[in-house]
Design an enzyme around this catalytic site. Sequence first.
Site, short mmCIF file in Angstrom:
data_model
loop_
_atom_site.label_atom_id
_atom_site.label_comp_id
_atom_site.label_asym_id
_atom_site.label_seq_id
_atom_site.Cartn_x
_atom_site.Cartn_y
_atom_site.Cartn_z
N GLY A 100 -46.22 -77.40 8.41
CA GLY A 100 -45.76 -76.36 9.32
C GLY A 100 -44.89 -75.29 8.70
CB CYS A 141 -49.40 -74.96 9.40
SG CYS A 141 -48.63 -73.37 8.99
CB CYS A 186 -45.68 -79.46 -1.75
SG CYS A 186 -43.94 -79.57 -1.42
CB CYS A 227 -51.86 -75.14 2.48
SG CYS A 227 -50.80 -76.25 3.41
N1 SAH Z 1 -44.95 -73.35 5.60
C1 SAH Z 1 -43.88 -73.26 4.68
C2 SAH Z 1 -43.30 -74.61 4.32
C3 SAH Z 1 -44.25 -75.76 4.14
S1 SAH Z 1 -45.30 -75.65 2.74
C4 SAH Z 1 -44.31 -72.50 3.45
O1 SAH Z 1 -45.50 -72.27 3.29
O2 SAH Z 1 -43.45 -72.11 2.68
C5 SAH Z 1 -44.19 -75.96 1.40
C6 SAH Z 1 -44.64 -75.39 0.07
O3 SAH Z 1 -45.79 -76.09 -0.41
C7 SAH Z 1 -45.03 -73.92 0.14
O4 SAH Z 1 -44.49 -73.20 -0.95
C8 SAH Z 1 -46.53 -74.02 0.02
O5 SAH Z 1 -47.09 -72.83 -0.43
C9 SAH Z 1 -46.69 -75.15 -0.94
N2 SAH Z 1 -48.04 -75.71 -1.03
C10 SAH Z 1 -49.02 -75.69 -0.11
N3 SAH Z 1 -50.13 -76.30 -0.58
C11 SAH Z 1 -49.83 -76.72 -1.82
C12 SAH Z 1 -50.54 -77.44 -2.81
N4 SAH Z 1 -51.77 -77.87 -2.59
N5 SAH Z 1 -49.92 -77.70 -3.99
C13 SAH Z 1 -48.65 -77.31 -4.20
N6 SAH Z 1 -47.92 -76.65 -3.30
C14 SAH Z 1 -48.50 -76.36 -2.12
FE1 SF4 Z 2 -48.66 -73.41 6.70
FE2 SF4 Z 2 -47.05 -73.41 4.55
FE3 SF4 Z 2 -49.47 -74.62 4.48
FE4 SF4 Z 2 -49.34 -71.97 4.58
S1 SF4 Z 2 -48.58 -73.28 2.94
S2 SF4 Z 2 -50.69 -73.26 5.81
S3 SF4 Z 2 -47.57 -71.67 5.89
S4 SF4 Z 2 -47.72 -75.20 5.75
#
Ligand code: SAH
Ligand code: SF4
Length: 335
Positions: free
Chosen positions: A152, A102, A324, A109
């Site tokens: 992504g 991403c 996630c 993340c």
């Molecule tokens: N890029 C998009 C979709 C993929 S991430 C977005 O960011 O919305 C899907 C979800 O997982 C998003 O809400 C993101 O913020 C969340 N996420 C990322 N890292 C996480 C983590 N370590 N624990 C819980 N949720 C997380």
């Molecule tokens: Fe990409 Fe969603 Fe992760 Fe942010 S939370 S880096 S937008 S996948």
Amino acid sequence: MSLMQFQELLKKEPKYRLAQAKKALFRDLIESWQEATALPLSLREELDKKCSIEKPENTFISKDKNTVKNLFILADGLKVETVLMRHKDKRNTVCVSSQVGCPLGCSFCATGKMGFKRNLESWEIIEQVLFFARYLKKEKEKVSNIVFMGMGEPFLNYQHVIEAIKTLNDKEGFNLGARHFSISTVGITEGIEELAKEKLQINLAISLHAPDNELRSRLMPINKTYPIEKVLSAVDNYIEKTRRRVMFEYIMIKDLNDSEEKAEALAKLMKKPLYFVNLISYNPTESFKASLPSKIKKFKEVLEKEGVAVTQRYRFGQDIEGACGQLAAKMFSIE
Ligand code: SAH
Ligand code: SF4
């Protein structure tokens, strides 16, 4: 993963062959083209050779069996991960990836940390779903929901994401109702505007994670381009057009965004009809820790007291790094 060329390959065949092949793939959920007995043997062999159907070779199952993760190796050798979450009520949610890595680099993340390689083709998205549909078929279960919450940012790959959804929604094919799809976005406003124009009644989720621009920009650099007020204004237009509810995701990170003050500030933004907040337990990465359950409880109470609709989502599959934000394909170094 090599299903991609299958439509191309069938172009030289009479038209009805494509319909037969699609039925085998989407309806019968064949595991090998040999099972598509409506097709002539030579064609089946060619399909097996050039567009083989993914086998469960890189599949990981959590201890409680509720989460299953698969690593897909794409035709060019890049890798993506997909997760199946099995709920107690027999709902089965597939969490699909829309990009390899991403480009947005959110600090919390794991996917964001690995950088960006490329967008997925629509067939690469479709195959992630079909893989788990075949997996579940063995246990007489079905995919009931598809969420774009894997690797992504789906709205940076809008066309392919919508194409994949349309194909999976097609009544003649996989036939999953539009309401069973959800797209999660950081709030790319162009994507929100486009989605409002689609005839598809799919669900929209916005990753908010902070009630003010200062903190949100620290967590999500993209907030400098799409700050909170811009995102919310696009969401309001979307709601006006579609009359659909919109979910705001808020991950609870220890001592960062989980104070009562932040809850108060969030409540001010979220007190609108058809908005609802989903508080998500943070899946710890190297950078941050998860909020204490008592903090989450208090945070939720503040929102509720202010009249904000709020739900809570728990963790899934942490032991296989299948939750996630944990998808990073790092466990497998089959370079
Ligand atoms: N890029 C998009 C979709 C993929 S991430 C977005 O960011 O919305 C899907 C979800 O997982 C998003 O809400 C993101 O913020 C969340 N996420 C990322 N890292 C996480 C983590 N370590 N624990 C819980 N949720 C997380
Ligand atoms: Fe990409 Fe969603 Fe992760 Fe942010 S939370 S880096 S937008 S996948």
